[in-house]
Design an enzyme around this catalytic site. Structure first.
Site, PDB file in Angstrom:
ATOM      1  N   CYS A 188      41.567  35.311  44.810  1.00 16.01           N
ATOM      2  CA  CYS A 188      41.060  34.657  45.523  1.00 16.01           C
ATOM      3  C   CYS A 188      40.270  33.186  45.280  1.00 16.01           C
ATOM      4  O   CYS A 188      40.121  32.466  45.883  1.00 16.01           O
ATOM      5  CB  CYS A 188      40.171  35.407  46.388  1.00 16.01           C
ATOM      6  SG  CYS A 188      38.784  35.933  45.434  1.00 16.01           S
TER       7      CYS A 188
HETATM    8  C1  UN1 Z   1      39.194  37.570  43.266  1.00 15.91           C
HETATM    9  O1  UN1 Z   1      40.291  37.390  43.165  1.00 15.91           O
HETATM   10  O2  UN1 Z   1      39.110  38.447  44.259  1.00 15.91           O
HETATM   11  O3  UN1 Z   1      36.497  34.324  39.054  1.00 15.91           O
HETATM   12  C2  UN1 Z   1      37.906  37.767  42.441  1.00 15.91           C
HETATM   13  C3  UN1 Z   1      37.533  35.095  39.056  1.00 15.91           C
HETATM   14  C4  UN1 Z   1      37.493  36.526  38.530  1.00 15.91           C
HETATM   15  C5  UN1 Z   1      37.156  37.240  40.168  1.00 15.91           C
HETATM   16  C6  UN1 Z   1      38.234  36.852  41.225  1.00 15.91           C
HETATM   17  N1  UN1 Z   1      36.435  36.933  38.029  1.00 15.91           N
HETATM   18  O4  UN1 Z   1      38.731  34.413  39.013  1.00 15.91           O
END
Ligand code: UN1
Length: 517
Positions: free
Chosen positions: A285
């Site tokens: 995300c």
């Molecule tokens: C996600 O993609 O839901 O900061 C979380 C980051 C990871 C977490 C991503 N530690 O990219």
């Protein structure tokens, strides 16, 4: 082959929701697991069990609950390599990232085991004598946690660990396509010393989960919903919870911008764009959506970025690659749609073809024997993205990165915010003025300076605004507000009623006094 069923009260349940077979996305002929799905009733039943068990768990002193979190951290550490390999096998995450993901669970446990000895409230002075005021954090009740499969243990741990530490009982609904990982993590949780019924894991598809949740909320056996996933589903959950006057913890999509100022260190910016655009095959995300590059350095940036992406090793996730396959068939299928958003005015770079890597559309330097054995996709840089393009607005969960250009700082900010998401963001600059102005004006919940949009540390607030979430934050002390409610207490021991505001002593000041001129 792992055959997995829901776990309620620590016991496997019936599976009226059918069976899903999960293949290793890097080697589709290898069946990793079989998910025996529950239905709405399974979910409801799990919530009832959690409700019945919650009071006992919340009565356990918080430092002792912290001890259970400590044991969980130890169990995860002692099983780290097995868990990491399982992640790589079931969703094709490169092994180094899988190990990082398991580390993130340990970090979360390390943080919250100590929180069991804090979980501070306050003593607050009263307006009146012989009276004391206090605040306490009380658990919310039953937390229903629904998570995606791209971070199959780290993101769940951001919810489960603090929820349990705070004295809630939990029902966890992992992604249906990560049953073996979910079962492994659930087993570690169940072996950490929680009383029976405090934690359940339900395997179910989306519609069944929603129906079960609707009934559980009606029945009053869910008090808090946590959800990581798409904006569309987050909106529906927000509506549902709102009907019950509940505020869910929502962690939704992103279209994360990376702004490159003319004074930036371009090689550093390329390194950041490569990792955040294509790490986990763009299925975070926090993945980079659009690089927004000042016109003076645009071409130089695109050339260097193209070189880095063209040379990047892609393929077998058990080896040292930038990324492996798409994590599941449905993400592969959806990615084929995102590639359709490329228009005639765009310039495509980064690989020898667009779409799936096949024998007819090979990728030079592919790591592995046969790209067709898994869901492998070419990395795609799309230059010439404009604010009116679908590619600018739509979250594309996969290895595709847009590049746009700007002339003024205001234009960069408008492009960074204009899509309505607000999860992560980044600026590359050597000028503190740009860095802090960007922080002030970007709508994202997370801002990186000279660092990629991905890679949040486990104890800083994580979460977004706008289409990325409802302002809730996970991780660190901030997530405590999701899983506890503040309770205010006052105790008057004077012996007769003292009325607040009315029986308060005054101080007699002479407000006519002026200093001699
Ligand atoms: C996600 O993609 O839901 O900061 C979380 C980051 C990871 C977490 C991503 N530690 O990219």
């Amino acid at each position: 082959m792992h055959s997995v069923r829901s776990l309620v009260s620590g016991q496997t349940t019936d599976a009226p929701g059918g069976v899903r077979t999960i293949a290793n996305p890097a080697r589709l002929d290898e069946i990793v697991s079989e998910a025996h799905l529950g239905d709405a009733e399974t979910f409801l039943q799990a919530c009832r069990v959690a409700k019945a068990s919650q009071l006992a768990w919340s009565s356990v002193p918080a430092p002792v609950r912290g001890r259970a979190i400590q044991q969980l951290g130890r169990l995860v550490e002692d099983n780290a390599e097995t868990l990491a390999r399982l992640i790589t096998q079931e969703i094709g995450k490169p092994i180094k990232e899988s190990r990082g993901e398991v580390q993130e669970v340990m970090d979360t446990c390390s943080f919250f085991l100590g929180e069991g000895r804090r979980l501070y409230g306050m003593t607050v002075p009263s307006e009146m004598p012989d009276k004391q005021l206090f605040t306490f954090r009380t658990p919310v009740g039953v937390a229903a946690i629904i998570t995606a499969g791209n971070f199959p243990v780290a993101v769940p741990s951001w919810y489960l660990v603090p929820a349990l530490l705070c004295g809630n009982a939990v029902v966890w609904k992992p992604a249906e396509y990560t049953p073996a990982i979910a079962d492994a993590f659930a087993q570690l949780i169940l072996h950490a010393g929680l009383p029976e019924g405090t934690f359940q894991m339900v395997l179910a598809d989306g519609p069944a989960t929603f129906a079960g949740l609707e009934r559980a909320l009606d029945e009053g056996v869910v008090d808090k919903v946590g959800f990581t996933g798409s904006t569309a589903v987050g909106e529906r959950l927000g509506e549902l919870c709102g009907r019950h006057l509940q505020t869910p913890c929502l962690e939704l999509g992103g279209k994360n911008p990376l702004v490159v100022m003319p004074d930036a260190d371009l090689d550093l910016a390329v390194e950041g764009a490569l990792f955040s655009g294509f790490g986990t095959a763009g299925q975070r995300c926090t993945s980079l959506g659009t690089a927004i590059v000042h016109r003076d350095v645009h071409q130089d940036f695109v050339d260097r970025f193209t070189k880095a992406v063209t040379e990047a090793p892609i393929g077998d996730p058990t080896r040292d690659v930038l990324y492996g396959p798409m994590i599941d068939e449905r993400f592969a299928a959806r990615f084929e749609d995102w590639v359709e958003l490329i228009r005639d005015h765009h310039h495509v770079h980064g690989s020898s073809a667009v779409g799936r890597i096949t024998r007819r559309a090979p990728r030079e330097g592919f790591v592995g024997d046969d790209p067709e054995a898994g869901f492998f996709y070419h990395p795609t840089i799309v230059d010439g993205v404009r604010a009116e393009d679908d590619l600018y607005r739509i979250e594309t969960f996969g290895p595709i990165v847009g590049v746009a250009s700007f002339d003024t700082f205001d234009e960069a900010i408008a492009l960074a915010n204009g899509h309505g998401y607000g999860l992560s963001s980044s600026i590359y600059t050597t000028d503190p003025l740009h860095a802090f102005r960007f922080r002030e004006r970007v709508s994202a919940g997370m801002v990186s300076v000279n660092n990629s949009t991905s890679g949040a540390e486990a104890h800083l607030p994580f979460g977004g605004n706008g289409r990325s979430g409802n302002g809730s934050r996970q991780s660190g002390v901030w997530v405590l507000d999701q899983f506890t409610r503040w309770q205010a207490m006052n105790w008057d021991y004077l012996g007769h009623l003292q009325k607040a505001q009315m029986d308060v002593a005054d101080v007699a000041a002479d407000l006519t006094y002026r200093l001699p001129e």
